[in-house]
Design a protein around this motif. Structure first.
Motif, mmCIF file in Angstrom:
data_model
loop_
_atom_site.group_PDB
_atom_site.id
_atom_site.type_symbol
_atom_site.label_atom_id
_atom_site.label_comp_id
_atom_site.label_asym_id
_atom_site.label_seq_id
_atom_site.Cartn_x
_atom_site.Cartn_y
_atom_site.Cartn_z
ATOM 1 N N ARG A 1 0.680 -1.235 -0.021
ATOM 2 C CA ARG A 1 -0.061 -0.019 -0.108
ATOM 3 C C ARG A 1 0.876 1.406 0.098
ATOM 4 O O ARG A 1 0.279 2.449 -0.482
ATOM 5 C CB ARG A 1 -0.851 0.141 1.377
ATOM 6 C CG ARG A 1 -1.802 -1.190 1.436
ATOM 7 C CD ARG A 1 -3.101 -1.034 0.502
ATOM 8 N NE ARG A 1 -3.904 0.180 0.835
ATOM 9 C CZ ARG A 1 -4.943 0.265 1.475
ATOM 10 N NH1 ARG A 1 -5.100 -0.779 2.392
ATOM 11 N NH2 ARG A 1 -5.586 1.316 1.918
ATOM 12 N N VAL A 2 2.040 1.269 0.530
ATOM 13 C CA VAL A 2 2.821 2.451 0.852
ATOM 14 C C VAL A 2 4.214 2.184 0.597
ATOM 15 O O VAL A 2 4.733 1.387 0.716
ATOM 16 C CB VAL A 2 2.725 2.984 2.173
ATOM 17 C CG1 VAL A 2 3.397 4.303 2.535
ATOM 18 C CG2 VAL A 2 1.250 3.089 2.683
ATOM 19 N N LEU A 3 4.655 3.161 -0.174
ATOM 20 C CA LEU A 3 6.267 3.126 -0.501
ATOM 21 C C LEU A 3 6.915 4.355 0.387
ATOM 22 O O LEU A 3 6.331 5.244 0.222
ATOM 23 C CB LEU A 3 6.439 3.325 -2.040
ATOM 24 C CG LEU A 3 6.393 2.229 -2.797
ATOM 25 C CD1 LEU A 3 6.718 2.412 -4.471
ATOM 26 C CD2 LEU A 3 7.307 0.950 -2.421
ATOM 27 N N VAL A 4 7.984 4.125 0.834
ATOM 28 C CA VAL A 4 8.711 5.355 1.665
ATOM 29 C C VAL A 4 10.154 5.245 0.704
ATOM 30 O O VAL A 4 10.933 4.215 1.181
ATOM 31 C CB VAL A 4 8.711 4.874 3.001
ATOM 32 C CG1 VAL A 4 9.594 6.139 3.531
ATOM 33 C CG2 VAL A 4 7.462 4.917 3.518
ATOM 34 N N ASP A 5 10.401 6.217 0.052
ATOM 35 C CA ASP A 5 11.536 6.293 -0.782
ATOM 36 C C ASP A 5 11.728 5.314 -1.862
ATOM 37 O O ASP A 5 10.938 4.254 -1.476
ATOM 38 C CB ASP A 5 12.878 6.322 0.213
ATOM 39 C CG ASP A 5 13.149 7.710 0.955
ATOM 40 O OD1 ASP A 5 12.323 8.547 0.611
ATOM 41 O OD2 ASP A 5 13.753 7.648 1.815
#
Ligand SMILES: [Zn+2]
Length: 297
Positions: free
Chosen positions: A53-57
């Motif tokens: 659901r979420v990508l960080v960098d």
């Protein structure tokens, strides 16, 4: 009768645990900007009930790691950029190009910091990559002008030492606060999902004293271990020493700390780093490797 009640209580606890969404933090890239460490650069992903659901960098190498996890681009709700250095953003064009071959139709929000003389704003950064007529990869301009299968929607996060809610949708919310990464605008994030709180320091040196508030009582703090004990000069202006990580962890008291953004200057010094952190923090500390998965309970 008493036994029945206990059994019912146990059953309800088991059912409650079974119905709670499963949240997994996966490290896509545990390295920094160097080559030779055998690691992808900074990148993380949050899975909720088997969906990415979420990508960080999304630094160099992250797209191959993403592929190895069998995550689907169509499942992503948003991308969070801690700052715009190459080791945190270089594989974004690869992600966008790959999305062309997927079923994705939902807009994809991308959050990142404001700009200054050293760095463009996140919105300008994305335009310089992809916008029609001006972008380095202007042939991908469809994703910005609305004529593609979906739109890439960049949003700047203004400088703020106060924690701000920047996103809330479909059961996921994100809080952000500015952190000090030398002259580079940088943001730390807290992703809140299903009652779990996962905090990402990004690159920072601790000078604003904001991360300890953002990470207060978090389930996981991902802290960047880019410099060793005793670092000085430019390195310590850009990054937290292990002593600083320890102080922040001690103050915020997250349930666990994951050390990432590992570099040749810190790899091999894990026991020294851990000893520094242990001066202030007694909770669980792990050193990240690419593709590690952490079940966030
Ligand atoms: Zn970095």
């Amino acid at each position: 009768m008493k036994k029945c009640l206990i059994l019912l209580l146990l059953l309800s606890l088991v059912l409650a645990a079974a119905s709670k969404p499963k949240v997994v933090l996966q490290v896509l890239g545990s390295g920094g900007p160097e080559m030779g460490d055998g690691r992808a650069s900074s990148a993380y992903m949050i899975w909720v009930d088997g969906k990415a659901r979420v990508l960080v960098d999304f630094g160099g190498g992250a797209s191959l790691r993403f592929e190895q996890t069998k995550a689907k681009i169509a499942d992503l709700d948003l991308v969070l950029l801690t700052h715009l250095h190459i080791d945190h953003t270089a594989d974004l064009p690869a992600l966008l190009k790959a999305s062309y071959f997927t079923s994705r139709t939902r807009d994809l929000p991308i959050f990142g910091p404001y700009g200054n003389r050293a760095m463009p704003t996140t919105e300008v950064f994305i335009e310089r990559l992809f916008k029609n007529d001006v972008g380095a990869w202007q042939y991908m301009g469809d994703f910005l002008d609305g004529s593609g299968a979906f739109r890439l929607v960049p949003t700047d996060i203004a400088f703020s030492k106060e924690i701000k809610r920047i996103y809330a949708n479909r059961g996921i919310s994100v809080d952000a606060v500015s952190v000090h990464h030398g002259p580079i605008p940088a943001v730390a994030y807290r992703v809140n999902v299903a009652g779990r709180h996962i905090v990402f320091s990004g690159d920072m040196n601790g000078a604003y004293h904001t991360l300890e508030h953002l990470a207060k009582g978090a389930d996981v703090l991902v802290a960047h271990n880019a410099v060793p004990k005793g670092a000085s000069g430019v390195a310590s202006q850009l990054h937290m020493t292990p002593d600083t990580i320890g102080q922040i962890a001690g103050s915020a008291a997250p349930k666990s700390v994951i050390l990432s953004h590992r570099m040749l200057r810190t790899i091999g010094k894990e026991s020294e780093t851990l000893a520094e952190i242990r001066k202030y923090y007694k909770g669980k500390v792990t050193f990240a490797d690419d593709l590690d998965r952490y079940y966030v309970r």
